[in-house]
Write an enzyme that holds these catalytic residues in place. Structure first.
Site, short mmCIF file in Angstrom:
data_model
loop_
_atom_site.label_atom_id
_atom_site.label_comp_id
_atom_site.label_asym_id
_atom_site.label_seq_id
_atom_site.Cartn_x
_atom_site.Cartn_y
_atom_site.Cartn_z
N GLY A 47 1.95 -4.22 -5.08
CA GLY A 47 1.26 -2.92 -4.99
C GLY A 47 0.07 -2.89 -5.93
N THR B 5 0.81 -1.23 0.00
CA THR B 5 0.00 0.00 0.00
C THR B 5 0.84 1.28 0.00
OG1 THR B 5 -0.15 -0.08 2.40
CG2 THR B 5 -1.93 -1.16 1.18
N TRP B 6 1.98 1.23 -0.66
CA TRP B 6 2.81 2.44 -0.76
C TRP B 6 2.07 3.49 -1.61
CZ3 TRP B 6 8.34 2.33 -3.45
CH2 TRP B 6 8.87 3.62 -3.48
N TYR C 76 4.50 5.86 4.25
CA TYR C 76 3.73 5.99 3.00
C TYR C 76 2.65 7.06 3.13
CZ TYR C 76 5.94 1.45 2.08
OH TYR C 76 6.85 0.43 1.91
N GLN D 210 -6.48 -4.05 -10.66
CA GLN D 210 -5.06 -4.43 -10.60
C GLN D 210 -4.86 -5.61 -9.65
OE1 GLN D 210 -2.74 -0.88 -9.64
NE2 GLN D 210 -2.59 -0.33 -11.79
N ARG E 165 7.93 -1.81 -9.67
CA ARG E 165 7.08 -0.61 -9.57
C ARG E 165 6.20 -0.41 -10.82
NH1 ARG E 165 11.27 3.14 -5.99
NH2 ARG E 165 12.15 1.31 -5.04
N LYS F 50 2.55 -2.51 -19.15
CA LYS F 50 1.67 -1.36 -19.35
C LYS F 50 2.47 -0.06 -19.42
CE LYS F 50 -2.03 -4.16 -18.24
NZ LYS F 50 -2.39 -4.61 -16.93
N ARG G 167 -3.46 -0.14 -7.00
CA ARG G 167 -4.11 1.16 -6.76
C ARG G 167 -5.60 1.11 -7.01
NH1 ARG G 167 -0.03 5.52 -9.29
NH2 ARG G 167 -1.29 6.74 -7.87
N ARG H 67 8.66 7.73 -9.60
CA ARG H 67 9.28 6.87 -10.62
C ARG H 67 10.00 7.68 -11.69
NH1 ARG H 67 4.10 3.01 -11.54
NH2 ARG H 67 3.11 5.05 -11.42
N1 LIG Z 1 10.51 -1.90 2.51
C1 LIG Z 1 10.75 -1.09 1.52
O1 LIG Z 1 11.73 -0.34 1.50
C2 LIG Z 1 9.77 -1.09 0.36
C3 LIG Z 1 10.12 -0.46 -0.85
C4 LIG Z 1 9.22 -0.57 -1.91
C5 LIG Z 1 8.01 -1.23 -1.75
N2 LIG Z 1 7.68 -1.79 -0.54
C6 LIG Z 1 6.37 -2.50 -0.33
O2 LIG Z 1 6.17 -3.41 -1.39
C7 LIG Z 1 4.95 -3.09 -2.07
C8 LIG Z 1 5.04 -3.47 -3.53
O3 LIG Z 1 6.07 -2.78 -4.19
P1 LIG Z 1 5.79 -1.54 -5.15
O4 LIG Z 1 4.42 -1.01 -4.89
O5 LIG Z 1 6.97 -0.65 -5.03
O6 LIG Z 1 5.92 -2.16 -6.59
P2 LIG Z 1 5.20 -3.28 -7.48
O7 LIG Z 1 4.34 -4.13 -6.65
O8 LIG Z 1 6.29 -3.89 -8.26
O9 LIG Z 1 4.33 -2.38 -8.46
C9 LIG Z 1 3.13 -1.79 -8.02
C10 LIG Z 1 2.61 -0.82 -9.07
O10 LIG Z 1 2.43 -1.45 -10.33
C11 LIG Z 1 1.25 -0.96 -10.97
N3 LIG Z 1 0.35 -2.12 -11.12
C12 LIG Z 1 -0.11 -2.94 -10.16
N4 LIG Z 1 -0.89 -3.92 -10.66
C13 LIG Z 1 -0.92 -3.72 -11.98
C14 LIG Z 1 -1.56 -4.40 -13.05
N5 LIG Z 1 -2.32 -5.46 -12.82
N6 LIG Z 1 -1.39 -3.92 -14.31
C15 LIG Z 1 -0.62 -2.82 -14.51
N7 LIG Z 1 0.01 -2.13 -13.53
C16 LIG Z 1 -0.13 -2.59 -12.28
C17 LIG Z 1 0.66 0.10 -10.04
O11 LIG Z 1 1.17 1.40 -10.39
P3 LIG Z 1 0.62 2.26 -11.66
O12 LIG Z 1 -0.76 1.81 -11.95
O13 LIG Z 1 0.74 3.67 -11.21
O14 LIG Z 1 1.61 1.94 -12.76
C18 LIG Z 1 1.22 -0.29 -8.69
O15 LIG Z 1 1.31 0.76 -7.77
C19 LIG Z 1 4.75 -1.60 -1.76
O16 LIG Z 1 3.42 -1.17 -1.98
C20 LIG Z 1 5.18 -1.56 -0.32
O17 LIG Z 1 4.15 -2.09 0.51
C21 LIG Z 1 8.57 -1.75 0.50
#
Ligand SMILES: NC(=O)c1ccc[n+]([C@@H]2O[C@H](COP(=O)([O-])OP(=O)(O)OC[C@H]3O[C@@H](n4cnc5c(N)ncnc54)[C@H](OP(=O)(O)O)[C@@H]3O)[C@@H](O)[C@H]2O)c1
Length: 316
Positions: free
Chosen positions: A284, A20-21, A61, A290, A211, A217, A286, A232
């Site tokens: 992640g 949920t970032w 976040y 997704q 991300r 997409k 939104r 990003r």
């Molecule tokens: N501990 C740490 O330092 C740290 C760092 C990073 C993340 N995290 C955690 O890990 C989670 C996941 O990582 P993340 O959010 O960075 O990256 P991710 O899961 O690799 O990517 C998430 C993003 O991809 C897009 N997306 C998601 N589902 C999709 C779909 N079905 N089709 C197309 N686009 C899609 C969305 O953004 P758009 O629609 O805007 O493209 C979404 O915000 C975070 O939310 C957070 O809870 C932790």
């Protein structure tokens, strides 16, 4: 959905967790552009409805906003999902971000998270960053005390190295590590995965779709048109020359996804879950659609052939 035991804990988590970032909303240093809270709440409830049993958030976040939205979304649920949140990344009255692992800071952070999330206990409390490095023992001791007091059930860390894990393990056993892991970021394969497996530390990997970049997409135009407050824009993976290389890789993965009758996002997730040391991927989302798409990746199993093909494409 499939569940796996998180390290030595008694938490059985689904192999896909909701991240949920982005749900923290716009207007802060590491935002993902504007985000509608109603869509966020619908996404969180959808995740729970389809069987995802845990949510990852952090005080950082949206500077508290993600935890508030999660708290609203789970309010009144008969069976609440497992909640994982994080401390250490704080902010001042001018919304400037700084790190603290001082015991008093952790104590006030946990109280603030409990309030925002509207829960009596946090299931998994994680140190967000091992920084300042010299304070990781102090922060971990403070967290161990909070477990004894019943405010936290289990504790984990994020972005720690093997050396840093070794320093805190004698103080209190680490339930989980949260590191980055994706086709484009494979550093944990060197030694962290092995260390965690041998020491019964669960591994919940973040940014498994890099991300959003690995979902298929993205295009150069979309990157150019990202909102000004979407972090990003400044991320190296979304900048040239790396961006073109990444987009080319994503195109080359399409036939592998097609052969398996899955989407590119599902392929990226199935790929991180192929490793037995990985307990779960934090994904992640939104909006509802997704998470509907990505949750299904928890049941996808890639063949050895597919894994080899992907390896060849990544080496290229
Ligand atoms: N501990 C740490 O330092 C740290 C760092 C990073 C993340 N995290 C955690 O890990 C989670 C996941 O990582 P993340 O959010 O960075 O990256 P991710 O899961 O690799 O990517 C998430 C993003 O991809 C897009 N997306 C998601 N589902 C999709 C779909 N079905 N089709 C197309 N686009 C899609 C969305 O953004 P758009 O629609 O805007 O493209 C979404 O915000 C975070 O939310 C957070 O809870 C932790």
């Amino acid at each position: 959905m499939q569940t796996r035991k998180l390290g030595y804990s008694d938490l059985n988590i689904t192999n896909i967790g909701l991240g949920t970032w982005a749900i923290g909303g716009g207007g802060w240093k590491f935002a993902w552009g504007p985000q509608d809270d109603k869509e966020s709440i619908a996404a969180i409830r959808e995740a729970v409805d389809i069987g995802i049993n845990w949510i990852d958030t952090a005080a950082l976040y949206g500077l508290g906003h993600s935890e508030i939205v999660v708290g609203k979304a789970i309010k009144g649920m008969k069976e609440k999902p497992i909640i994982a949140t994080k401390c250490c990344r704080c902010w001042d009255e001018k919304r400037r971000i700084f790190n603290s692992l001082k015991k008093d800071s952790i104590r006030s952070e946990v109280e603030a998270s409990l309030r925002r999330l509207r829960v009596d206990v946090i299931d998994l409390y994680q140190i967000h960053h091992p920084s300042p490095d010299e304070d990781i023992e102090e922060g971990w001791e403070a967290i161990a005390k909070l477990i004894k007091e019943g405010k936290i059930r289990y504790a984990g860390v994020s972005n720690f190295s093997v050396e840093q894990l070794k320093r805190i393990q004698p103080i209190h056993p680490v339930a989980s590590l949260q590191p980055p892991y994706s086709m484009l970021e494979r550093g944990i394969e060197d030694e962290l995965l092995d260390y965690c497996e041998k020491n019964n530390i669960g591994v919940i990997v973040y940014s498994p779709m890099q991300r959003g970049l690995l979902t298929g997409k993205f295009s150069k135009e979309r990157v150019q048109n990202l909102p000004n407050d979407d972090h990003r824009r400044k991320n190296i993976q979304f900048q040239e020359p790396q961006l073109s290389v990444n987009l080319e890789l994503v195109e080359s993965l399409r036939p592998v996804a097609k052969k398996n009758n899955i989407t590119l996002a599902q392929l990226a997730l199935a790929w991180v879950l192929r490793r037995k040391e990985v307990t779960a991927a934090i994904v992640g989302a939104r909006n509802q659609s997704q998470i509907q798409e990505t949750a299904a990746a928890g049941d996808v199993k890639l063949t050895e052939d597919d894994i080899e093909t992907i390896e060849r494409l990544l080496n290229r």
